[in-house]
Design a protein around this motif. Structure first.
Motif, mmCIF file in Angstrom:
data_model
loop_
_atom_site.group_PDB
_atom_site.id
_atom_site.type_symbol
_atom_site.label_atom_id
_atom_site.label_comp_id
_atom_site.label_asym_id
_atom_site.label_seq_id
_atom_site.Cartn_x
_atom_site.Cartn_y
_atom_site.Cartn_z
ATOM 1 N N LEU A 152 63.940 29.594 61.609
ATOM 2 C CA LEU A 152 62.803 29.895 62.101
ATOM 3 C C LEU A 152 61.997 30.982 61.967
ATOM 4 O O LEU A 152 62.473 32.094 62.810
ATOM 5 C CB LEU A 152 61.843 28.683 62.616
ATOM 6 C CG LEU A 152 62.023 27.384 62.346
ATOM 7 C CD1 LEU A 152 61.793 26.799 63.114
ATOM 8 C CD2 LEU A 152 62.151 26.459 60.869
ATOM 9 N N GLY A 188 57.210 27.212 61.197
ATOM 10 C CA GLY A 188 57.508 26.212 60.088
ATOM 11 C C GLY A 188 58.538 26.717 59.459
ATOM 12 O O GLY A 188 58.904 26.022 57.725
ATOM 13 N N TRP A 229 54.607 21.690 57.755
ATOM 14 C CA TRP A 229 54.138 22.297 59.102
ATOM 15 C C TRP A 229 52.480 21.800 59.997
ATOM 16 O O TRP A 229 51.931 21.507 58.576
ATOM 17 C CB TRP A 229 53.422 23.949 59.516
ATOM 18 C CG TRP A 229 52.750 24.211 60.291
ATOM 19 C CD1 TRP A 229 51.340 24.759 60.419
ATOM 20 C CD2 TRP A 229 52.884 24.712 62.175
ATOM 21 N NE1 TRP A 229 51.350 25.004 62.388
ATOM 22 C CE2 TRP A 229 52.897 25.105 62.952
ATOM 23 C CE3 TRP A 229 55.121 24.493 62.253
ATOM 24 C CZ2 TRP A 229 53.258 25.629 64.285
ATOM 25 C CZ3 TRP A 229 55.583 24.623 63.605
ATOM 26 C CH2 TRP A 229 54.248 25.336 64.481
ATOM 27 N N SER A 284 57.013 21.659 63.502
ATOM 28 C CA SER A 284 57.399 21.798 62.276
ATOM 29 C C SER A 284 58.301 20.753 61.827
ATOM 30 O O SER A 284 59.400 19.947 62.817
ATOM 31 C CB SER A 284 58.436 23.137 62.345
ATOM 32 O OG SER A 284 59.447 24.047 61.461
#
Length: 206
Positions: free
Chosen positions: A119, A124, A181, A189
């Protein structure tokens, strides 16, 4: 593995490859080591943050390389399905760059099996590996100032879904209504490193 200090409250573990990063991430989380605050896997590293008042970083550094690693970080969990309308602004551009038809671009993107590498960029935002090599196209020369939330996009060897509106230079293939998100969700997330993902074609509403 090589473990280095990263400030007063973190350790950076050099794993050498993405699969080991995912497995170490799962191992540290599964060990529930007192004082460990967060684990952030990258493509070739894992950052482990800890509370020095609770966790001795030197002892933690000695322990990390010896943790038993699971065979696969994602286990047997079913892939997260992302319903996608393939009406993005760049589908025709990608088709021209790849030497494919518009239909072939959609079919190849939806047929691939993806894994969350890591990530980054924004909360997210998951970098997905597994994109068909035929769709490895460069970013736009000039990024858009505002890419809409839910935009399904590709750039280089990665695919992604924008979890929120933000600037971006990736090629837009479509859009999804799936919430990636949500600060009210635990964890916020929907996708985590090692999570498997697949895109599902759905008809548009406009």
């Amino acid at each position: 593995m090589r473990v280095r200090r990263a400030g007063d409250a973190a350790l950076l573990v050099e794993t050498g490859d993405l699969a080991t990063s995912h497995r170490l991430d799962a191992a540290v989380r599964g060990a529930a080591i007192p004082g460990v605050v967060d684990v952030v896997p990258g493509e070739h590293t894992v950052l482990v943050t800890a509370d020095p008042a609770v966790c001795d970083l030197d002892r933690l550094a000695a322990r990390l390389p010896g943790l038993p690693l699971p065979e696969a970080a994602a286990g047997e969990a079913a892939p997260v399905e992302i319903p996608t309308v393939y009406d993005g602004e760049d589908v025709d551009v990608v088709a021209d760059l790849a030497g494919l038809s518009r239909e072939e671009v959609v079919a190849r993107h939806a047929a691939a099996s993806y894994t969350v590498a890591y990530l980054g960029f924004s909360p997210g935002f998951a970098y997905l590996t597994g994109l068909d090599p035929a769709l490895h196209v460069p970013r736009r020369d000039s990024p858009r100032t505002a890419v809409p939330t839910g935009s399904v996009a590709i750039a280089g060897p990665y695919a992604a879904v924008y979890p929120s509106q933000s600037p971006g230079g990736w090629r837009l293939l479509g859009r999804s209504d799936l919430s990636l998100w949500d600060v009210e969700r635990d964890p916020p997330s929907l996708l985590r490193p090692g999570t498997r993902v697949r895109f599902v074609v759905r008809e548009g509403d406009r």
